[in-house]
Design a protein around this motif. Structure first.
Motif, PDB file in Angstrom:
ATOM      1  N   CYS A  70       0.833  -1.203   0.000  1.00  0.00           N
ATOM      2  CA  CYS A  70       0.000   0.000   0.000  1.00  0.00           C
ATOM      3  C   CYS A  70       0.870   1.256   0.000  1.00  0.00           C
ATOM      4  O   CYS A  70       1.951   1.280   0.600  1.00  0.00           O
ATOM      5  CB  CYS A  70      -0.896   0.015   1.231  1.00  0.00           C
ATOM      6  SG  CYS A  70      -2.008  -1.410   1.313  1.00  0.00           S
ATOM      7  N   LYS A  72       2.502   4.564   1.133  1.00  0.00           N
ATOM      8  CA  LYS A  72       2.856   4.921   2.503  1.00  0.00           C
ATOM      9  C   LYS A  72       1.822   5.834   3.149  1.00  0.00           C
ATOM     10  O   LYS A  72       1.471   5.683   4.318  1.00  0.00           O
ATOM     11  CB  LYS A  72       4.234   5.584   2.530  1.00  0.00           C
ATOM     12  CG  LYS A  72       4.782   5.832   3.935  1.00  0.00           C
ATOM     13  CD  LYS A  72       6.196   6.390   3.878  1.00  0.00           C
ATOM     14  CE  LYS A  72       6.739   6.617   5.292  1.00  0.00           C
ATOM     15  NZ  LYS A  72       8.124   7.196   5.241  1.00  0.00           N
ATOM     16  N   GLU A  73       1.303   6.793   2.362  1.00  0.00           N
ATOM     17  CA  GLU A  73       0.365   7.768   2.924  1.00  0.00           C
ATOM     18  C   GLU A  73      -0.988   7.141   3.272  1.00  0.00           C
ATOM     19  O   GLU A  73      -1.802   7.759   3.958  1.00  0.00           O
ATOM     20  CB  GLU A  73       0.169   8.937   1.954  1.00  0.00           C
ATOM     21  CG  GLU A  73      -0.441   8.588   0.619  1.00  0.00           C
ATOM     22  CD  GLU A  73       0.609   8.197  -0.423  1.00  0.00           C
ATOM     23  OE1 GLU A  73       0.271   8.233  -1.626  1.00  0.00           O
ATOM     24  OE2 GLU A  73       1.745   7.857  -0.042  1.00  0.00           O
ATOM     25  N   TRP A  74      -1.235   5.908   2.824  1.00  0.00           N
ATOM     26  CA  TRP A  74      -2.482   5.237   3.182  1.00  0.00           C
ATOM     27  C   TRP A  74      -2.431   4.664   4.597  1.00  0.00           C
ATOM     28  O   TRP A  74      -3.448   4.270   5.149  1.00  0.00           O
ATOM     29  CB  TRP A  74      -2.801   4.124   2.190  1.00  0.00           C
ATOM     30  CG  TRP A  74      -3.176   4.618   0.825  1.00  0.00           C
ATOM     31  CD1 TRP A  74      -2.918   5.847   0.288  1.00  0.00           C
ATOM     32  CD2 TRP A  74      -3.883   3.892  -0.181  1.00  0.00           C
ATOM     33  NE1 TRP A  74      -3.421   5.932  -0.985  1.00  0.00           N
ATOM     34  CE2 TRP A  74      -4.010   4.752  -1.312  1.00  0.00           C
ATOM     35  CE3 TRP A  74      -4.409   2.606  -0.250  1.00  0.00           C
ATOM     36  CZ2 TRP A  74      -4.651   4.347  -2.484  1.00  0.00           C
ATOM     37  CZ3 TRP A  74      -5.053   2.202  -1.421  1.00  0.00           C
ATOM     38  CH2 TRP A  74      -5.174   3.066  -2.523  1.00  0.00           C
ATOM     39  N   GLU A  75      -1.228   4.573   5.147  1.00  0.00           N
ATOM     40  CA  GLU A  75      -1.028   4.101   6.528  1.00  0.00           C
ATOM     41  C   GLU A  75      -1.621   2.714   6.747  1.00  0.00           C
ATOM     42  O   GLU A  75      -2.298   2.443   7.733  1.00  0.00           O
ATOM     43  CB  GLU A  75      -1.602   5.104   7.536  1.00  0.00           C
ATOM     44  CG  GLU A  75      -0.917   6.467   7.473  1.00  0.00           C
ATOM     45  CD  GLU A  75      -1.459   7.459   8.486  1.00  0.00           C
ATOM     46  OE1 GLU A  75      -2.531   7.192   9.070  1.00  0.00           O
ATOM     47  OE2 GLU A  75      -0.814   8.499   8.695  1.00  0.00           O
ATOM     48  N   LEU A  76      -1.352   1.827   5.797  1.00  0.00           N
ATOM     49  CA  LEU A  76      -1.780   0.426   5.878  1.00  0.00           C
ATOM     50  C   LEU A  76      -0.530  -0.440   5.721  1.00  0.00           C
ATOM     51  O   LEU A  76      -0.138  -0.800   4.614  1.00  0.00           O
ATOM     52  CB  LEU A  76      -2.801   0.114   4.784  1.00  0.00           C
ATOM     53  CG  LEU A  76      -4.138   0.851   4.898  1.00  0.00           C
ATOM     54  CD1 LEU A  76      -4.920   0.749   3.598  1.00  0.00           C
ATOM     55  CD2 LEU A  76      -4.950   0.300   6.069  1.00  0.00           C
ATOM     56  N   PRO A  77       0.126  -0.764   6.836  1.00  0.00           N
ATOM     57  CA  PRO A  77       1.420  -1.453   6.770  1.00  0.00           C
ATOM     58  C   PRO A  77       1.288  -2.909   6.311  1.00  0.00           C
ATOM     59  O   PRO A  77       0.203  -3.494   6.350  1.00  0.00           O
ATOM     60  CB  PRO A  77       1.913  -1.380   8.216  1.00  0.00           C
ATOM     61  CG  PRO A  77       0.657  -1.331   9.038  1.00  0.00           C
ATOM     62  CD  PRO A  77      -0.318  -0.538   8.229  1.00  0.00           C
ATOM     63  N   CYS A  82      -2.660  -3.486  -1.298  1.00  0.00           N
ATOM     64  CA  CYS A  82      -3.677  -2.607  -1.876  1.00  0.00           C
ATOM     65  C   CYS A  82      -3.757  -2.779  -3.392  1.00  0.00           C
ATOM     66  O   CYS A  82      -2.813  -3.238  -4.030  1.00  0.00           O
ATOM     67  CB  CYS A  82      -3.364  -1.149  -1.550  1.00  0.00           C
ATOM     68  SG  CYS A  82      -3.534  -0.742   0.208  1.00  0.00           S
ATOM     69  N   GLY A 132      -9.830  -0.373   6.751  1.00  0.00           N
ATOM     70  CA  GLY A 132      -9.163  -0.789   7.975  1.00  0.00           C
ATOM     71  C   GLY A 132      -9.400  -2.246   8.338  1.00  0.00           C
ATOM     72  O   GLY A 132      -8.746  -2.781   9.238  1.00  0.00           O
ATOM     73  N   ASN A 139      -3.055  -7.099  12.867  1.00  0.00           N
ATOM     74  CA  ASN A 139      -2.863  -6.867  14.305  1.00  0.00           C
ATOM     75  C   ASN A 139      -3.147  -8.101  15.145  1.00  0.00           C
ATOM     76  O   ASN A 139      -3.115  -8.035  16.375  1.00  0.00           O
ATOM     77  CB  ASN A 139      -3.753  -5.711  14.765  1.00  0.00           C
ATOM     78  CG  ASN A 139      -3.370  -4.389  14.117  1.00  0.00           C
ATOM     79  OD1 ASN A 139      -2.232  -4.209  13.707  1.00  0.00           O
ATOM     80  ND2 ASN A 139      -4.321  -3.474  14.006  1.00  0.00           N
ATOM     81  N   ASP A 382      -6.215  19.369  11.552  1.00  0.00           N
ATOM     82  CA  ASP A 382      -6.249  18.020  10.984  1.00  0.00           C
ATOM     83  C   ASP A 382      -6.863  18.068   9.583  1.00  0.00           C
ATOM     84  O   ASP A 382      -8.025  17.691   9.385  1.00  0.00           O
ATOM     85  CB  ASP A 382      -7.043  17.092  11.910  1.00  0.00           C
ATOM     86  CG  ASP A 382      -7.052  15.639  11.437  1.00  0.00           C
ATOM     87  OD1 ASP A 382      -6.290  15.319  10.488  1.00  0.00           O
ATOM     88  OD2 ASP A 382      -7.837  14.837  11.993  1.00  0.00           O
TER      89      ASP A 382
END
Length: 535
Positions: A70, A72-77, A82, A132, A139, A382
């Motif tokens: 994915c 990086k800016e999607w913050e899905l490690p 993706c 998510g 996790n 934000d």
């Protein structure tokens, strides 16, 4: 959704290619049935869209999904991956304008023999992102350990949401700016001001996203879901839908009954055509008042901790006092009654917020005002979060306004909400103003889908708490009646919204058993509530 989803048996690929050619040819021919009555034209349009959905699904099955790490800016490690699918903007024109939808996955953790395909998730809204969902695997959440051995966990942004050709109705920073007008009107002038804002919002949707609005329907999202199923390489869909995701699932089950393998719907929108969407929102107002008082009864039980009153009535009086104070002078210059409602409504939604909100409220009354103000006020710095919030609201409005014909008479809105507000003041007017753009919606409003059991539909598992505020219990009962062979698991005397992600073995074990084996109980089941929070 790994390389496994890109596999294609030679015969299947050839068969899909032939289907595209035949269907496209059929679509090109004019049809006499398009003439005549409005009913005939509607039936013809639906038939064209059904054939267009088959064209799009066949194309997607052939193409698959090119899974990558994915952005990086999607913050899905990692291990989340993706990709994209392409769907028609208008299914009546499957070879016309296309839009892209973002998808992601975490591959199943079990053996090749254990794998059963993909489990696709929608968290609701309309307007919420499902991206998510694969993090539940990444996790290693114990609640989903068994299921994640069998399934790739697949999330996606529905059309208009997030990265899937997002729509917008107003500048995001303007959208979150506070304080907003008090939702509860004191005069006819207050109502006129709110009506003006609602009409301007509808106009803003047309100005910023008008080309998408006619196509922002649940039926189209259900067709998108079938294209996603095909792109994943799955012959049939395994699906978990929560909140609005239950209505999306119900419409999918109606349009594509033989394409369903397993379907879990949790916290159910009432699928009755009479309820979508105006009446459903009125029902929410009643249920939110009930659940708010459940929370306040709990707060009173722990008065030695919170000091907000030792009865529900005393706690409610504190709420009324807080609201009046914010109306006179917004806290921190940004938290008025509207912002308080926005924050406090989380308690009726989810009991996981009970302690947090009661604690901040207790501190405020004791003189420490900062925690409550910080929690309830918008964070103007934000930028990304505010953009997501505006986008989510735009999609919510666009889908609900497009899905059904709304009352256009202000007298009806005024009469219904004035009546409800007398006994259910917490959410009634706030909910009315949120939905009022649909009264002046500048784009086509469709007829709701008649949700029903179709040929080949397997048993659907329905999960619902009896005191849910956002989707009252009657909705689950109604869907259960409409989907023959379905099973209803009731969490009695509980009210959290979205219960399949809470620890309750009575429910969790049945969801696992269904997803892993397809088996349901011989009759409906009533479970005791999950554990109530403690301060």
């Amino acid at each position: 959704m790994t390389t496994r989803t890109r596999r294609a048996v030679t015969l299947g690929s050839a068969g899909s290619l032939v289907a595209v050619t035949l269907i496209a040819g059929a679509l090109a021919a004019p049809a006499a049935s398009a003439q005549g009555t409005g009913e005939a034209r509607t039936a013809y349009a639906k038939d064209r869209e059904a054939r267009g959905a088959a064209v799009a699904a066949a194309r997607a099955a052939k193409k698959g999904i090119d899974w990558q790490d994915c952005p990086k800016e999607w913050e899905l490690p990692q291990p989340v991956q993706c990709g994209w699918i392409t769907v028609p903007l208008d299914y009546a024109k499957p070879n016309g304008k296309q839009i892209k939808l973002a998808v992601d996955r975490a591959v199943s953790t079990g053996t090749k023999e254990e794998r059963q395909g993909s489990l696709v998730y929608n968290p609701g809204g309309p307007g919420a992102s499902g991206m998510g969902f694969p993090l539940r695997v990444a996790n290693k959440l114990p609640l989903w350990e068994k299921t994640s051995k069998a399934y790739d966990f697949v999330g996606f942004d529905p059309r208009g949401v997030g990265r899937s050709t997002p729509i917008s109705c107003v500048d995001p920073q303007e959208f979150v700016k506070a304080p907003k007008l008090d939702p509860v009107p004191d005069s006819a002038a207050d109502k006129r001001a709110q009506r003006k804002l609602a009409a301007e919002y509808a106009d803003g949707c047309k100005e910023r996203s008008g080309w998408m609005l006619p196509h922002m329907t649940t039926r189209n999202s259900a067709r998108d879901l079938d294209v996603l199923r095909a792109a994943l390489g799955d012959k049939k869909l395994n699906y978990l839908g929560v909140s609005y995701g239950t209505y999306l699932g119900a419409v999918y089950a109606t349009l594509f009954p033989s394409h369903v393998r397993r379907m879990v719907v949790d916290s159910v929108v009432n699928p009755s055509k009479e309820k979508i969407w105006y009446e459903a929102n009125l029902d929410q107002d009643v249920a939110f008042e009930v659940r708010l008082k459940d929370w306040m009864t709990w707060v009173a039980k722990y008065d030695s901790t919170f000091h907000l009153g030792d009865t529900q009535e005393k706690v409610y009086a504190q709420w009324t006092k807080l609201r009046a104070e914010a109306k006179r002078a917004p806290f921190g210059g940004a938290v008025g009654p509207a912002e308080l409602i926005g924050y406090f409504q989380k308690a009726p939604y989810y009991d996981s917020y009970w302690v947090r909100i009661a604690t901040n409220w207790s501190k405020f009354v004791a003189g420490d005002r900062e925690p409550l103000i910080k929690a309830a006020a918008p964070d103007m710095s934000d930028i990304a979060g505010n953009k997501d919030a505006e986008n989510g609201n735009a999609v919510y409005t666009a889908v609900e306004c497009a899905d059904a014909k709304w009352p256009t008479s202000w007298k009806k809105w005024d009469r219904d909400n004035t009546r409800l507000h007398k006994d259910h003041p917490f959410m009634t007017w706030a909910n009315a103003w949120m939905n009022l753009p649909c009264a002046t919606w500048p784009s086509k409003q469709h007829q709701p889908t008649e949700v029903k059991t179709g040929k080949g539909l397997p048993p659907v598992l329905i999960a619902q708490s009896t005191r849910d505020a956002a989707t009252p219990y009657e909705g689950a009962v109604e869907l259960h009646k409409r989907l023959k062979g379905s099973r209803l698991i009731t969490e009695k005397d509980a009210g959290s919204h979205g219960i399949t992600n809470l620890a309750n073995p009575c429910l969790n074990e049945r969801v696992d058993a269904y997803l892993l084996t397809g088996k349901v109980d011989s009759q409906d089941v009533t479970c005791a509530p999950h554990a109530t929070p403690k301060p």
